[in-house]
Design an enzyme around this catalytic site. Structure first.
Site, short mmCIF file in Angstrom:
data_model
loop_
_atom_site.label_atom_id
_atom_site.label_comp_id
_atom_site.label_asym_id
_atom_site.label_seq_id
_atom_site.Cartn_x
_atom_site.Cartn_y
_atom_site.Cartn_z
N LYS A 433 58.12 30.49 59.56
CA LYS A 433 58.01 31.91 59.21
C LYS A 433 58.90 32.27 58.02
CE LYS A 433 56.66 33.41 63.84
NZ LYS A 433 56.45 32.03 64.35
N LYS A 445 65.63 34.19 57.90
CA LYS A 445 65.75 32.74 57.98
C LYS A 445 65.66 32.11 56.59
CE LYS A 445 66.08 30.66 61.36
NZ LYS A 445 67.31 30.23 62.07
N ASN A 469 55.93 26.59 65.74
CA ASN A 469 56.19 27.09 67.08
C ASN A 469 56.46 25.94 68.04
OD1 ASN A 469 55.24 30.19 66.99
ND2 ASN A 469 53.96 28.96 65.64
#
Length: 642
Positions: A433, A445, A469
C-alpha cells in the site's frame, strides 16, 4: 436353555453395545475357542466325530490349556478393544499360538531322544497335532474378532448420518484414510471410489473399491449417480498447485473437500477420521510456498541481540518465534499492547523453558523517544526488526495525526536510535500500500521507507521489505469472513473486482529475516507473490469450503482510501533479481538527505496543530504520487491540479 442363552446375549449386547467389552469376557471367549479347536483336532485324529474318544486326552487337554492361557497372558491378546482390532492385534494372536506350537515341537524332539520315552507318545506332542491345534485356534480367534467388528459396525455402532465420499490417492495414505473412515463411530462413511494419477493403479481395487481416473469420477454424472458429497485428498505431500486444481474442481461440483495431514502431525503416531482436516482458504494460494535459505539467517542472527518492535502483532510475534530457532543471544520483544504481549510471553516461556535468559519482554511505544532511548541504552541491539505500525486503512484515514506520529515519527525514533547505538541492521516491514498510495496509511509507510533509506551508512544498514496482505493476520479479510460465516452471513466485500496479493504469516516473516541477511543498506526488497486473488472469489470459495448453503456475498462499496488493486512497484521503479528467484531488489528514487530532514521537520511542526487537512496536505507534498481515493482528502489533489 435356548431362551436363557438368548436372554443373556440380549443383556450383554444391551450393556456393552456402546462401551468396551471387559477383558475377562474376551479371555473366556478365547478359552472357549481353544476348547473348540481341541475338540476339532481330536475329531480329525479319530477320523470322525462318532469315533472320537476323549479317554486318555484329559492330561493333554489340561497341559495344552495351561500353556495356552500363559501365552494369552504373556502376549495380552485378550486386552485389545475388539471393535478397533487391527494388524497389531493379529500379530499378538499369531505370537500367542505360534509360541505354544514351537514349545510342543521342542518337547517332542526332546522326548524322542529317550528310550523309553519320558512322556508317553500322544497326538498333541506330535508336530502334526500341535500345528493343527494352534492353527485352528489362530483362525478361530481372528475370525471371531472380524465377525464381532462386522456385527458392531453394522448393527450396534452409533451413527448419525451416511456420507458418500471419494478418496483422492490410492497409496498408503489412501488406505489409512479408508480404514479410519470405517472405524468412525459417529458417521457411516461409504467410499464410492478411489482416484489416482498413477495409471498402473487405475482399474484395480482396494478393499473392494475401484481405483479410477480423476476425469471419470470428478464429473456431475458420477457425483449424482453415487450421491457423493465429500472428497478427501489422501496425498500428504501433494504439490500446492495440484491440490488447488483438485479442490477447485471438487468445489465446482458442490463437494466438501478435506485432506489427510502429514504423518508428523498425527496424534501419538496414529490416525483417526476426526484428524482429517478441512481444506482452508490458506491452502488455495495460487503459487507454491516460498522457501528461504535459512543458512543466511543463522549467520545473521546467531549470538546477536535482536530488538523486535510491534512484537505482539501477527507479523512481529511470528518473527520472534522464528528468531528463537536461530539461537540469538537475546530477543528483546517490544510492544505497547499489554494483553497480546502477555499472551506472547506465556507462549514463548512455555515453548523455550530452558532459554528464558534469551528473552526480554518490554512494554513501550515507539513514538516515545525517551522510553525508546532507555531500551536501546539497556540492551544495545545489534539487529532491529521494525514491525510496529498502524495498518488499518479506514482507521488511519480518519486519524492522520496518529498515523503520522507512529508510522513516520515512531520509525524515525527507532531508526535514529539504531544509528546512535550502532546497530548493524535495521529491517523495516512495509506494505504494497506504500506504492502509489491512495490512503493515509500507505503514504505514512512510504514516508517511513524514504526516511530509513536515506539513513543507511557504513555502520548501520537499513533494509525495507515490501509485501502484500498476510493471511490470518489481525484485521485481515480471512478472520472477518470466518466471523461472518459463524454468524450465518452475509460475507461483505467492498467491490466485486477488488484484488489483492496474499502470503502466509510464516512466509512473510521468513522473508523479513532473509531480507535482513541479504540487505547491504538502502535496499527495498519486493516479493514475487504470484497471481493476485479476487476477494470476491475468495469469499465464494470460503462459503463452499464451509459446506454452508445460501450464504450471501454482499458488496458494500470501497472504503475511504481503498483501491481496487495493489502494486509492489511504483510506476517509476524497476526491479533487479537477487540470488533468490522469488526476491527482487527495487530500484527506487533517492531523496536528498537535507531535503528529507527539512520536509519531515516541517511536518512535525504541522503535526502539533492537529489539523488533519494540513497534515495530509504536507504528506502529499513529500510523496507526490499520493493521490487519495474515495476520501475527503481528494479535494487536496484537486487543489494541487487546479
Amino acid at each position: 436353555m435356548r431362551k436363557l442363552i438368548r436372554k443373556i446375549s440380549f443383556l450383554l449386547v444391551k450393556k456393552y453395545r456402546h462401551s468396551t467389552i471387559p477383558q475377562w469376557y474376551v479371555l473366556i471367549m478365547d478359552i472357549l475357542l481353544f476348547i473348540l479347536a481341541f475338540l476339532m483336532m481330536e475329531a480329525f485324529r479319530a477320523g470322525s466325530i462318532q469315533q472320537m474318544s476323549l479317554r486318555g486326552t484329559a492330561v493333554q487337554f489340561i497341559l495344552a490349556l495351561m500353556v495356552t492361557i500363559i501365552a494369552f497372558f504373556f502376549t495380552g491378546s485378550y486386552r485389545s478393544i475388539i471393535r478397533h482390532a487391527g494388524m497389531s492385534d493379529i500379530y499378538k494372536i499369531l505370537i500367542a499360538t505360534v509360541g505354544p506350537t514351537l514349545l510342543f515341537w521342542a518337547v517332542n524332539i526332546l522326548n524322542n531322544q529317550f528310550r523309553p520315552q519320558i512322556i508317553p507318545n500322544n497326538y498333541l506332542l506330535s508336530y502334526r497335532g500341535a500345528t493343527m491345534l494352534y492353527l485352528l485356534l489362530a483362525v478361530e480367534m481372528i475370525i471371531l474378532r472380524l465377525f464381532m467388528q462386522r456385527i458392531y459396525n453394522d448393527y450396534f455402532r452409533r451413527k448419525r448420518n451416511n456420507v458418500n465420499v471419494i478418496i483422492y490417492g490410492a497409496g498408503a495414505a489412501g488406505i489409512i484414510a479408508y480404514n479410519a473412515l470405517h472405524q468412525d463411530e459417529t458417521v457411516e462413511y461409504h467410499v464410492a471410489a478411489f482416484i489416482d494419477d498413477d495409471m498402473s493403479k487405475v482399474n484395480q481395487e482396494l478393499n473392494g473399491v475401484s481405483v479410477m481416473r480423476a476425469r471419470t469420477v470428478l464429473n456431475p454424472k458420477f457425483i449424482k449417480q453415487k450421491n457423493v458429497t465429500q472428497l478427501i485428498i489422501a496425498i500428504p505431500t501433494i504439490r500446492v498447485m495440484h491440490k488447488q486444481a483438485i479442490t477447485n474442481k471438487a468445489l465446482d461440483l458442490g463437494l466438501t473437500v478435506k485432506a489427510v495431514p502429514h504423518v508428523t502431525t498425527w496424534l501419538n503416531g496414529s490416525f483417526s477420521a476426526n484428524q482429517i482436516q478441512d481444506i482452508k482458504i490458506e491452502d488455495l494460494l495460487e503459487r507454491e510456498p516460498i522457501k528461504m535459505d535459512n543458512i543466511n539467517i543463522v549467520r545473521e542472527v546467531v549470538d546477536k541481540v535482536v530488538l523486535v518492535t510491534g512484537a505482539a502483532g501477527s507479523i512481529g510475534s511470528e518473527i520472534c518465534r522464528q528468531l528463537m530457532l536461530y539461537k540469538p543471544a537475546k530477543v528483546v520483544m517490544l510492544d505497547q499492547a499489554e494483553s497480546p504481549m502477555y499472551d506472547l510471553q506465556f507462549e514463548l516461556r512455555n515453548t523455550y523453558k530452558n532459554e528464558l535468559d534469551r528473552m526480554e519482554f518490554v512494554i513501550a511505544n515507539v513514538k516515545d523517544k525517551a522510553r525508546m532511548e532507555e531500551v536501546f541504552e539497556l540492551y544495545k541491539p545489534q539487529l532491529v526488526y521494525h514491525a510496529a505500525a498502524y495498518k488499518h486503512v479506514p482507521f488511519m484515514e480518519e486519524n492522520p495525526y496518529e498515523a503520522v506520529y507512529v508510522n513516520v515519527f515512531g520509525t524515525r525514533n527507532v531508526a535514529d536510535l539504531a544509528i546512535k547505538y550502532k546497530a548493524q541492521k535495521f529491517v523495516m516491514i512495509s506494505t504494497d500500500k506504500a506504492v502509489n498510495p491512495t490512503n493515509v496509511m500507505g503514504a505514512t509507510k512510504r514516508m517511513a521507507e524514504i526516511y530509513i533509506q536515506s539513513r543507511s551508512n557504513d555502520t548501520t544498514h537499513f533494509v525495507t521489505t515490501r509485501f502484500g496482505n498476510v493471511l490470518g493476520s489481525n484485521g485481515s479479510v480471512i478472520p472477518l469472513f470466518k466471523k461472518q460465516l459463524a454468524s450465518g452471513g452475509p460475507l461483505t466485500v467492498t467491490h466485486k473486482d477488488i484484488i489483492r496479493y496474499f502470503m502466509t504469516i510464516p512466509e512473510a516473516c521468513n522473508l523479513v529475516l532473509e531480507a535482513g541477511a541479504m540487505g547491504e543498506g538502502g535496499d527495498i526488497f519486493v516479493f514475487d507473490m504470484g497471481k493476485p486473488v479476487k476477494i470476491y472469489d475468495m469469499a465464494r470459495k470460503m462459503i463452499q469450503l464451509s459446506g454452508m448453503q445460501n450464504i450471501e456475498i454482499k458488496e458494500i462499496g470501497l472504503r475511504p482510501g481503498e483501491k481496487l488493486y495493489e502494486e509492489l512497484l511504483a510506476t517509476k521503479e524497476n526491479n533487479i533479481p537477487t540470488y533468490h528467484p522469488k526476491i527482487m531488489r527495487a530500484q527506487v528514487r533517492r531523496y536528498p538527505l537535507d531535503a528529507i530532514d527539512t520536509a519531515y521537520n516541517e511536518l512535525w511542526d504541522i503535526l502539533e496543530g492537529m489539523d488533519n487537512m494540513k497534515i495530509v496536505g504536507k504528506m502529499k507534498s513529500i510523496v507526490p504520487e499520493f493521490l487519495s481515493n474515495n476520501s475527503i482528502y481528494c479535494q487536496l489533489d484537486n487543489q494541487q491540479h487546479a
